[in-house]
Motif scaffolding. Structure first.
Motif, short mmCIF file in Angstrom:
data_model
loop_
_atom_site.label_atom_id
_atom_site.label_comp_id
_atom_site.label_asym_id
_atom_site.label_seq_id
_atom_site.Cartn_x
_atom_site.Cartn_y
_atom_site.Cartn_z
N GLY A 131 -15.95 -4.59 -0.26
CA GLY A 131 -15.04 -4.41 -1.37
C GLY A 131 -14.52 -5.73 -1.88
O GLY A 131 -14.75 -6.80 -1.27
N ASN A 132 -13.82 -5.68 -2.99
CA ASN A 132 -13.23 -6.86 -3.63
C ASN A 132 -11.95 -7.23 -2.87
O ASN A 132 -10.84 -7.00 -3.33
N ILE A 136 -10.38 -2.15 -0.74
CA ILE A 136 -10.88 -1.11 0.17
C ILE A 136 -9.74 -0.17 0.56
O ILE A 136 -9.88 1.06 0.50
N LEU A 137 -8.61 -0.73 0.96
CA LEU A 137 -7.46 0.08 1.35
C LEU A 137 -6.97 0.93 0.18
O LEU A 137 -6.62 2.10 0.34
N ASP A 138 -6.97 0.34 -1.01
CA ASP A 138 -6.52 1.06 -2.19
C ASP A 138 -7.41 2.26 -2.50
O ASP A 138 -6.92 3.35 -2.81
N LEU A 139 -8.71 2.08 -2.39
CA LEU A 139 -9.64 3.18 -2.66
C LEU A 139 -9.50 4.29 -1.62
O LEU A 139 -9.63 5.48 -1.94
N GLU A 171 3.33 -1.00 -0.55
CA GLU A 171 3.54 -0.88 -1.99
C GLU A 171 2.57 0.13 -2.61
O GLU A 171 2.93 0.85 -3.55
N ARG A 172 1.36 0.18 -2.10
CA ARG A 172 0.37 1.14 -2.62
C ARG A 172 0.79 2.56 -2.28
O ARG A 172 0.58 3.49 -3.08
N ILE A 208 -6.91 4.14 10.36
CA ILE A 208 -7.30 2.90 9.69
C ILE A 208 -6.73 1.73 10.48
O ILE A 208 -5.50 1.60 10.58
N ILE A 209 -7.58 0.91 11.03
CA ILE A 209 -7.16 -0.29 11.75
C ILE A 209 -7.54 -1.49 10.89
O ILE A 209 -8.72 -1.73 10.62
N ASP A 210 -6.53 -2.20 10.45
CA ASP A 210 -6.72 -3.35 9.56
C ASP A 210 -6.78 -4.63 10.41
O ASP A 210 -5.77 -5.07 10.94
#
Length: 356
Positions: free
Chosen positions: A86-87, A92-95, A119-120, A184-186
Motif C-alpha cells: 500500500g501507499n 493499508i490501515l485506512d482501507l 483519528e481514522r 491487526i498487529i502494526d
C-alpha cells in the motif's frame, strides 16, 4: 429551507481535527518524526538513480507491484500470495478500517496508540475500547484478555508509538491466539524490536501484520507499506479493495532495490539500537527526567513540569523533538528519535547544557 447536507458534513469533519503532524522547524536537527537518518543519504540517492534508469513514467506500472511483492517474499520468507502492499502502512490501515469496521464495530487497543489509527476511527465513527498504560509505561496483557470478549477487532502497534513498549512474545502470542475477531498487529517499528509475529499468519487466519519500509529502510518519503495475512484476505484486498495502481513506478523500483540490499538496513538498525541504549542511559542520569524503555527507534521520557521549557530550549538550538504532553499519569512527555551518532550527541550535549 432544505438542509445543506454538504456543509453539515464539512462541519462534522472539521470538528474531528485530524492527525497532527510535527511542527516544521527549518534547518533543525530533525529528531521528531522517527525517520531513519542512519541510512546514508548517498545510498538513497543511488537507489533513486537506479529506479529512474529502470522506469518509464509515461507508462502505468503494470507488473511492478507483483515484482515488488516477490522481493518482499524473499526478504520476509513469506509466500507472495500472503503479502499485499500500500501507499504507506497508513493507507493499508485506512482501507481495512473503511471496509471491515463500522459504527457497530468495537476495536480494542491501547491508550495511547498510533495517532493516525485513532483519528481514522474517529472519522468513521468506530468506537474504541482502550487500555491505559501503567505509570511505568507498560501494559498488562490480562487487561486485554478480559476486554477481548467485548471487542470485534484488536489493534496493537508493536512496539507502541509513542511509548516504545512491546509485550513479551509469549504474551502477545497468547493474546492473538485467544482473540475471536480480527487482529491487526502494526509492526512499523518491528525491525528495532525483539521479535515479529509475521510467521503466526501461517496458522492464524484472523491475523494481519502490517509493516513498512519507512522506518528501518529509511524510505519515509516514498510511502511504501506492506502487510502479511492469509491468502483469502490478501487476494480480496489487492484485487478489490486496493487501488489499481497504489504505488508509483519510482516507489516500486526503489523498494525492490532497497530490499535487495537489505544488509544496509540491518547495519543501520544495529547502530540505532546501540545509540538507543546510549540515549536511555544518559537521560536516566538526570533527576529531571523519567525515562521509559523502548523497543523502537525513539525514546519517550517525562520531563514533568519542565517539558515545555526543555522542548523550547532545544528548538532554539535547532534541535526538533516531539512534544506530547500528557500520557496517562505523566504530564510532560517528550519523544526523541534516535538519529546518527552525531545528531544524538548534539541532542545530549544540549540537554546537559540545559540542566547542569
Amino acid at each position: 429551507m432544505k438542509t445543506n447536507w454538504f456543509e453539515e458534513k464539512i462541519a462534522q469533519f472539521s470538528s474531528i481535527g485530524g492527525y497532527q503532524k510535527p511542527e516544521l522547524i527549518q534547518d533543525s536537527i530533525k529528531l521528531d518524526s522517527n525517520e531513519n537518518y542512519v541510512i546514508p543519504k548517498q545510498f538513497q540517492n543511488d537507489i533513486i538513480l537506479s529506479a529512474r534508469k529502470n522506469s518509464d513514467i509515461r507508462e502505468y506500472p503494470l507488473g511492478g507491484v507483483e515484482r515488488l511483492i516477490n522481493a518482499l517474499s524473499k526478504f520476509t520468507k513469506i509466500p507472495s500470495s500472503m503479502i499485499g502492499v500500500g501507499n504507506g502502512s497508513d493507507q493499508i490501515l485506512d482501507l481495512i478500517l473503511s471496509n471491515f469496521a463500522s459504527k457497530q464495530t468495537k476495536i480494542l487497543t491501547s491508550n495511547p496508540t498510533f495517532g493516525f489509527f485513532e483519528e481514522r476511527c474517529k472519522l468513521y465513527g468506530i468506537p474504541l475500547i482502550t487500555i491505559p498504560f501503567s505509570e511505568y509505561m507498560k501494559l498488562d496483557v490480562e487487561d486485554f484478555l478480559k476486554q477481548s470478549k467485548n471487542a470485534d477487532i484488536l489493534y496493537l502497534d508493536s512496539p507502541n508509538n509513542p511509548t516504545g513498549f512491546q509485550f513479551s512474545k509469549n504474551e502477545l502470542q497468547k493474546l492473538v491466539e485467544s482473540f475471536n475477531g480480527l487482529v491487526i498487529i502494526d509492526e512499523a517499528y518491528g525491525e528495532f524490536s525483539d521479535y515479529s509475529l509475521s510467521n503466526m499468519v501461517k496458522t492464524q487466519n484472523n491475523l494481519i501484520v502490517v509493516q513498512t519500509l519507512s522506518k528501518s529502510f529509511g524510505l519515509a518519503g516514498l510511502r511504501l507499506g506492506y502487510f502479511i495475512a492469509n491468502k483469502k484476505f490478501t487476494d480480496v484486498f489487492m484485487k478489490v479493495l486496493q487501488y489499481p495502481y497504489p504505488l508509483s513506478t519510482i516507489t516500486i523500483e526503489s523498494g525492490i532495490e532497497s530490499i535487495e540490499k537489505f544488509h544496509v538496513m540491518k547495519d543501520a538498525v544495529e547502530n540505532i539500537k546501540i545509540e538507543r541504549k546510549r540515549i536511555i542511559d544518559t537521560l536516566q542520569k538526570y533527576d529531571t527526567f523519567e525515562v521509559f524503555d523502548s523497543k523502537a527507534n525513539f525514546v519517550l521520557f517525562d520531563a514533568h513540569s519542565s517539558y515545555k521549557r526543555v522542548y523550547s530550549a532545544l528548538a532554539e538550538q535547532g534541535i526538533s523533538i516531539r512534544k506530547l504532553g500528557k500520557i496517562g499519569n505523566h504530564e510532560g512527555c517528550l519523544r526523541v528519535t534516535i538519529g546518527t551518532k552525531e545528531m544524538n550527541s548534539k541532542f545530549l550535549l544540549a540537554i546537559r547544557d540545559l540542566l547542569v
